[in-house]
Design a protein around this motif. Structure first.
Motif, short mmCIF file in Angstrom:
data_model
loop_
_atom_site.label_atom_id
_atom_site.label_comp_id
_atom_site.label_asym_id
_atom_site.label_seq_id
_atom_site.Cartn_x
_atom_site.Cartn_y
_atom_site.Cartn_z
N ILE A 186 -15.88 -5.41 3.51
CA ILE A 186 -14.98 -4.49 4.22
C ILE A 186 -13.95 -5.27 5.03
CG2 ILE A 186 -14.85 -2.77 6.06
CD1 ILE A 186 -17.57 -1.72 5.07
N ARG A 187 -14.39 -6.33 5.69
CA ARG A 187 -13.46 -7.16 6.46
C ARG A 187 -12.42 -7.80 5.55
NH1 ARG A 187 -18.28 -8.56 9.14
NH2 ARG A 187 -18.42 -10.52 7.99
N PHE A 188 -12.87 -8.24 4.37
CA PHE A 188 -11.93 -8.83 3.41
C PHE A 188 -10.90 -7.80 2.97
CE2 PHE A 188 -10.82 -9.43 -1.10
CZ PHE A 188 -10.12 -10.63 -1.00
N ALA A 189 -11.38 -6.58 2.66
CA ALA A 189 -10.45 -5.52 2.23
C ALA A 189 -9.43 -5.23 3.32
CB ALA A 189 -11.22 -4.25 1.88
N GLU A 190 -9.88 -5.17 4.56
CA GLU A 190 -8.97 -4.89 5.67
C GLU A 190 -7.92 -5.99 5.81
OE1 GLU A 190 -11.74 -4.47 8.84
OE2 GLU A 190 -12.04 -2.31 8.51
N SER A 191 -8.31 -7.24 5.59
CA SER A 191 -7.35 -8.34 5.67
C SER A 191 -6.32 -8.23 4.55
CB SER A 191 -8.07 -9.69 5.58
OG SER A 191 -8.59 -9.92 4.29
N GLN A 192 -6.73 -7.70 3.40
CA GLN A 192 -5.81 -7.52 2.29
C GLN A 192 -4.85 -6.36 2.55
OE1 GLN A 192 -5.69 -9.75 -0.53
NE2 GLN A 192 -6.81 -10.75 1.12
N TYR A 193 -5.36 -5.30 3.19
CA TYR A 193 -4.48 -4.18 3.54
C TYR A 193 -3.34 -4.67 4.44
CZ TYR A 193 -8.37 -1.14 2.08
OH TYR A 193 -9.36 -0.51 1.38
N ALA A 194 -3.65 -5.60 5.32
CA ALA A 194 -2.67 -6.09 6.30
C ALA A 194 -1.50 -6.78 5.62
CB ALA A 194 -3.35 -7.05 7.29
N THR A 195 -1.65 -7.19 4.37
CA THR A 195 -0.55 -7.83 3.66
C THR A 195 0.49 -6.82 3.20
OG1 THR A 195 -1.56 -7.63 1.46
CG2 THR A 195 -2.17 -9.56 2.79
N GLY A 196 0.13 -5.55 3.20
CA GLY A 196 1.05 -4.51 2.75
C GLY A 196 1.13 -4.39 1.24
N GLU A 197 0.30 -5.12 0.50
CA GLU A 197 0.36 -5.10 -0.97
C GLU A 197 -0.52 -4.02 -1.60
OE1 GLU A 197 -0.49 -8.94 -2.54
OE2 GLU A 197 1.01 -9.96 -1.30
N PHE A 198 -1.30 -3.32 -0.79
CA PHE A 198 -2.25 -2.35 -1.34
C PHE A 198 -2.12 -0.99 -0.63
CE2 PHE A 198 -3.99 -6.63 -1.59
CZ PHE A 198 -4.26 -6.75 -2.95
N PRO A 199 -0.92 -0.41 -0.58
CA PRO A 199 -0.73 0.83 0.17
C PRO A 199 -1.51 2.00 -0.42
CG PRO A 199 1.21 0.35 -1.15
CD PRO A 199 0.35 -0.88 -1.19
N HIS A 200 -1.62 2.09 -1.74
CA HIS A 200 -2.32 3.22 -2.35
C HIS A 200 -3.83 3.15 -2.11
CE1 HIS A 200 1.44 4.30 -4.19
NE2 HIS A 200 1.51 3.12 -4.79
N THR A 201 -4.36 1.94 -2.19
CA THR A 201 -5.79 1.76 -1.90
C THR A 201 -6.08 2.08 -0.45
OG1 THR A 201 -5.87 0.00 -3.56
CG2 THR A 201 -7.72 0.16 -2.03
#
Length: 247
Positions: A186-201
Motif C-alpha cells: 500500500i505504501r508503494f502504491a501511494e508513492s506511485q500515485y504521488a508521481t501523477g502517472e496513475f490518476p485512474h487507479t
C-alpha cells in the motif's frame, strides 16, 4: 487414406474380460480421477491406481498399456461429465451455448487440475460427443463453419480462463495473510500515485485501503454468478457482432 495400427489407440480395442480380477475402464478412470481430486495429479501413477483398485501393477497393464492411456481414460471420463443429455439440450443457440459453457465450468471447477494436466490427452469418444454437441448448439444459425468454430473457441477460452482465475483466487484466499507485506504494498502504491502517472487507479481506490475497496468492486456474488455474468457479456457481444437471433 493410409492404413495404420489403430490398436495404438485405447478406444479401438475391446475391453479385456477374460481374466480376474475384472475391471472396467470406467472403474479405472474413476479411481484415477479420485486420486487427482484428493491428492493432486502428481499422485496418479499406474502403481498407485492399481493399489487403489486392489490389484497388482502388472494386472492394471493388462487393461491400460501406458500412463498416456490412463490419462486418455481420465480425460474422456471428464468429457463424459460435460456432455448434456439430449432431452435436456436447449433448442435456441444462446441457451444451448450457455448450457454447454455452464456444464463445462461446473465440471472443471470440480477438477481444476485437469486444464493443465490433461491438455495433451488423446481425444476419446466423449470428447467427440462434446464437440458434436457444441456444433449442434449453432446448427440452427446461418454462421459459416469458420464463424462457428471461432465462436466456440471464444466461449472455451472464457470458460477455461475463468476456471483458472477462480482457482487462483481460491489459492490466494486460502493462503495466510501477511499484513506487513500488504502494508508495504500500500505504501508503494501511494508513492506511485504521488508521481501523477496513475490518476485512474488513484480515482478507483479513492485513497482507501484496497482491502476495503476490492470487495465493493467485485460485489457479494458467488463464483458461479460472476461466471454467468461474464458469459452473458460474451454471448451478447457475439449475438450483435455475428447478427445472431437474440435470446
Amino acid at each position: 487414406m493410409a492404413s495404420g495400427d489403430d490398436s495404438a489407440l485405447i478406444w479401438t480395442r475391446s475391453e479385456p474380460g477374460t481374466r480376474r480380477p475384472k475391471f472396467t475402464r470406467d472403474q479405472i478412470a474413476s479411481t484415477a480421477l479420485s486420486l487427482a481430486d484428493t491428492e493432486g495429479f502428481a499422485a496418479v501413477s499406474m502403481r498407485r491406481v492399481a493399489a487403489e483398485l486392489g490389484a497388482g501393477t502388472m494386472t492394471l497393464y493388462y487393461y491400460v498399456r501406458t500412463k498416456d492411456e490412463l490419462i486418455a481414460l481420465m480425460d474422456d471420463a471428464i468429457m463424459g461429465e460435460v456432455w448434456i443429455p439430449a432431452d435436456e439440450f436447449p433448442a435456441h443457440w444462446y441457451d444451448a451455448l450457455t448450457a454447454v459453457a455452464e456444464r463445462t465450468w461446473d465440471v472443471l471447477m470440480r477438477h481444476p487440475w485437469a486444464l493443465q494436466s490433461l491438455r495433451n490427452a488423446s481425444m476419446g469418444p466423449n470428447a467427440m460427443r462434446h464437440f458434436e454437441q457444441s456444433l449442434a448448439a449453432l446448427a440452427g444459425t446461418r454462421l459459416a463453419a469458420a464463424e462457428k468454430f471461432a465462436l466456440l473457441a471464444v466461449v472455451d477460452d472464457y470458460v477455461h480462463g475463468n476456471v483458472l482465475r477462480s482457482a487462483e483466487f481460491r489459492a490466494a484466499n486460502a493462503a495466510p495473510v501477511d499484513d506487513e507485506v500488504i502494508e508495504a504494498a500500500i505504501r508503494f502504491a501511494e508513492s506511485q500515485y504521488a508521481t501523477g502517472e496513475f490518476p485512474h487507479t488513484q480515482e478507483l481506490f479513492g485513497g482507501k485501503d484496497p482491502r476495503e475497496v476490492f470487495p465493493r468492486l467485485i460485489g457479494v456474488v458467488s463464483e458461479k454468478d460472476r461466471f454467468r455474468h461474464g458469459l452473458a457479456m460474451v454471448l451478447d457481444g457475439a449475438a450483435r457482432r455475428l447478427d445472431l437471433p437474440p435470446r
